[in-house]
Every structure is written in structure tokens, then in C-alpha cells.
Design a protein around this motif. Structure first.
Motif, PDB file in Angstrom:
ATOM      1  N   LEU A   1       0.757  -1.130   0.006  1.00  0.00           N
ATOM      2  CA  LEU A   1      -0.049   0.035   0.085  1.00  0.00           C
ATOM      3  C   LEU A   1       0.680   1.106   0.057  1.00  0.00           C
ATOM      4  CD1 LEU A   1      -3.073   0.903   0.355  1.00  0.00           C
ATOM      5  CD2 LEU A   1      -2.599   1.255   2.694  1.00  0.00           C
ATOM      6  N   ASN A   2       0.874   1.873  -1.175  1.00  0.00           N
ATOM      7  CA  ASN A   2       1.688   3.073  -1.271  1.00  0.00           C
ATOM      8  C   ASN A   2       0.769   4.321  -0.865  1.00  0.00           C
ATOM      9  OD1 ASN A   2       3.890   4.531  -1.278  1.00  0.00           O
ATOM     10  ND2 ASN A   2       4.650   3.518  -3.398  1.00  0.00           N
ATOM     11  N   LEU A   3       0.961   4.967  -0.069  1.00  0.00           N
ATOM     12  CA  LEU A   3       0.328   6.315   0.161  1.00  0.00           C
ATOM     13  C   LEU A   3       0.784   7.477  -0.431  1.00  0.00           C
ATOM     14  CD1 LEU A   3      -0.817   6.307   4.031  1.00  0.00           C
ATOM     15  CD2 LEU A   3      -2.447   6.167   1.797  1.00  0.00           C
ATOM     16  N   PRO A   4       0.200   8.363  -1.256  1.00  0.00           N
ATOM     17  CA  PRO A   4       0.744   9.407  -1.915  1.00  0.00           C
ATOM     18  C   PRO A   4       1.330  10.300  -0.663  1.00  0.00           C
ATOM     19  CG  PRO A   4      -1.647   9.532  -1.902  1.00  0.00           C
ATOM     20  CD  PRO A   4      -1.493   8.235  -1.368  1.00  0.00           C
ATOM     21  N   LEU A   5       2.311  11.241  -1.164  1.00  0.00           N
ATOM     22  CA  LEU A   5       3.031  11.755  -0.059  1.00  0.00           C
ATOM     23  C   LEU A   5       2.346  13.149   0.029  1.00  0.00           C
ATOM     24  CD1 LEU A   5       6.729  10.884  -0.865  1.00  0.00           C
ATOM     25  CD2 LEU A   5       5.328  10.117   0.983  1.00  0.00           C
ATOM     26  N   GLN A   6       1.119  13.127   0.565  1.00  0.00           N
ATOM     27  CA  GLN A   6       0.364  14.383   0.895  1.00  0.00           C
ATOM     28  C   GLN A   6      -0.438  14.069   2.070  1.00  0.00           C
ATOM     29  OE1 GLN A   6      -1.355  13.961  -3.026  1.00  0.00           O
ATOM     30  NE2 GLN A   6      -3.292  13.580  -1.920  1.00  0.00           N
ATOM     31  N   ALA A   7      -1.267  15.227   2.528  1.00  0.00           N
ATOM     32  CA  ALA A   7      -2.119  14.948   3.370  1.00  0.00           C
ATOM     33  C   ALA A   7      -3.229  15.881   3.477  1.00  0.00           C
ATOM     34  CB  ALA A   7      -1.381  15.405   4.946  1.00  0.00           C
ATOM     35  N   ARG A   8      -4.415  15.731   4.050  1.00  0.00           N
ATOM     36  CA  ARG A   8      -5.665  16.968   4.179  1.00  0.00           C
ATOM     37  C   ARG A   8      -5.013  17.547   5.326  1.00  0.00           C
ATOM     38  NH1 ARG A   8     -10.109  12.867   4.371  1.00  0.00           N
ATOM     39  NH2 ARG A   8      -9.852  13.629   6.652  1.00  0.00           N
ATOM     40  N   SER A   9      -5.099  18.864   4.989  1.00  0.00           N
ATOM     41  CA  SER A   9      -5.006  19.809   6.436  1.00  0.00           C
ATOM     42  C   SER A   9      -6.310  20.309   6.873  1.00  0.00           C
ATOM     43  CB  SER A   9      -3.835  20.830   6.167  1.00  0.00           C
ATOM     44  OG  SER A   9      -4.469  21.825   5.255  1.00  0.00           O
ATOM     45  N   GLN A  45       7.360  15.084   0.337  1.00  0.00           N
ATOM     46  CA  GLN A  45       8.018  14.531  -0.902  1.00  0.00           C
ATOM     47  C   GLN A  45       9.608  14.754  -0.804  1.00  0.00           C
ATOM     48  OE1 GLN A  45       5.756  16.707  -4.034  1.00  0.00           O
ATOM     49  NE2 GLN A  45       4.012  15.381  -3.699  1.00  0.00           N
ATOM     50  N   ALA A  46      10.067  15.719  -0.217  1.00  0.00           N
ATOM     51  CA  ALA A  46      11.179  16.180   0.199  1.00  0.00           C
ATOM     52  C   ALA A  46      11.939  15.031   1.249  1.00  0.00           C
ATOM     53  CB  ALA A  46      11.689  17.473   0.689  1.00  0.00           C
ATOM     54  N   ALA A  47      11.249  14.512   2.052  1.00  0.00           N
ATOM     55  CA  ALA A  47      11.599  13.463   3.116  1.00  0.00           C
ATOM     56  C   ALA A  47      11.328  12.183   2.619  1.00  0.00           C
ATOM     57  CB  ALA A  47      10.757  13.880   4.371  1.00  0.00           C
ATOM     58  N   GLY A  48      10.327  12.135   1.501  1.00  0.00           N
ATOM     59  CA  GLY A  48      10.253  10.561   0.921  1.00  0.00           C
ATOM     60  C   GLY A  48       9.274   9.957   2.013  1.00  0.00           C
ATOM     61  N   LYS A  49       8.648  10.432   2.906  1.00  0.00           N
ATOM     62  CA  LYS A  49       7.597   9.680   3.779  1.00  0.00           C
ATOM     63  C   LYS A  49       6.473  10.669   4.319  1.00  0.00           C
ATOM     64  CE  LYS A  49      10.228  10.470   7.994  1.00  0.00           C
ATOM     65  NZ  LYS A  49      11.629  10.750   8.351  1.00  0.00           N
TER      66      LYS A  49
END
Length: 112
Positions: A1-9, A45-49
Motif C-alpha cells: 500500500l503506497n500512500l501518496p506523499l500528501q495530507a489533508r490539512s 516529498q522531500a523527506a520521502g515519507k
């Protein structure tokens, strides 16, 4: 399961010291919420996680209703505090304080 590197704020609790209604400051903060999400995506994205969680932003609102001296703390991703603080400098309240400046703090919550 690969979650996109983003979040809801989401904007959490807003606390005010001074002569402005909390609702007025909350609306001003909600208007820039997308910028907080963009900050998170860049940092992740910069941190890769992903590193979800919340951070606390503090800001002064001057006599014209504009944010000054924003700070953010609590982010687990490098660069996220700075980016969120910079975004928070764009907060403009639709009402100005009755007297002087007010101090506002609010939470920004990042979730999947």
C-alpha cells in the motif's frame, strides 16, 4: 500500500487573546488552508515519507487585521514548520482588532 506523499490539512482549535472574535480569525486561517496542505506535500516529498500529526501556529494580528511574526512548531517533517509559518503570514482578518494587536494561536492538523 503506497500512500501518496500528501495530507489533508484541517484547522483545529483557534485561541485568541485580544479584541477579535475567534470566528473572524478562523475564517482568515481557513482561507489559506490549501497553502498548509501544499507545504505538507512539499515537505513529505522531500523527506520521502508521510509524518501526519498537528502543529501549533502562533501569530500576532496587527491593527489592520494582518498577521505578523508567525511561528509554527511541532512538525515532524523537515521544513514544514517554516513553510507553514510563512503561509500563516498571509492571514488577513476581515475585521481589525478594536485596540492594538491580538495574539492568536491555532492548530493545523495533517491527516491521510
Amino acid at each position: 500500500l503506497n500512500l501518496p506523499l500528501q495530507a489533508r490539512s484541517a484547522i483545529g482549535e483557534v485561541t485568541i487573546r485580544g479584541s477579535l472574535p475567534t470566528s473572524s480569525v478562523r475564517r482568515a486561517v481557513e482561507r489559506i488552508n490549501l497553502q498548509f496542505a501544499a507545504c505538507y506535500a512539499r515537505a513529505a516529498q522531500a523527506a520521502g515519507k508521510n509524518q501526519f500529526g498537528s502543529l501549533t501556529v502562533e501569530v500576532e494580528i496587527d491593527e489592520r487585521g494582518r498577521a505578523r511574526s508567525p511561528t509554527a512548531r511541532g512538525a515532524k517533517l523537515s521544513g514544514l514548520n517554516d513553510c507553514v509559518a510563512e503561509a500563516a503570514s498571509k492571514v488577513i482578518s476581515d475585521r481589525a482588532p478594536d485596540t492594538g494587536t491580538i495574539h492568536a494561536s491555532f492548530k493545523v492538523i495533517f491527516s491521510p
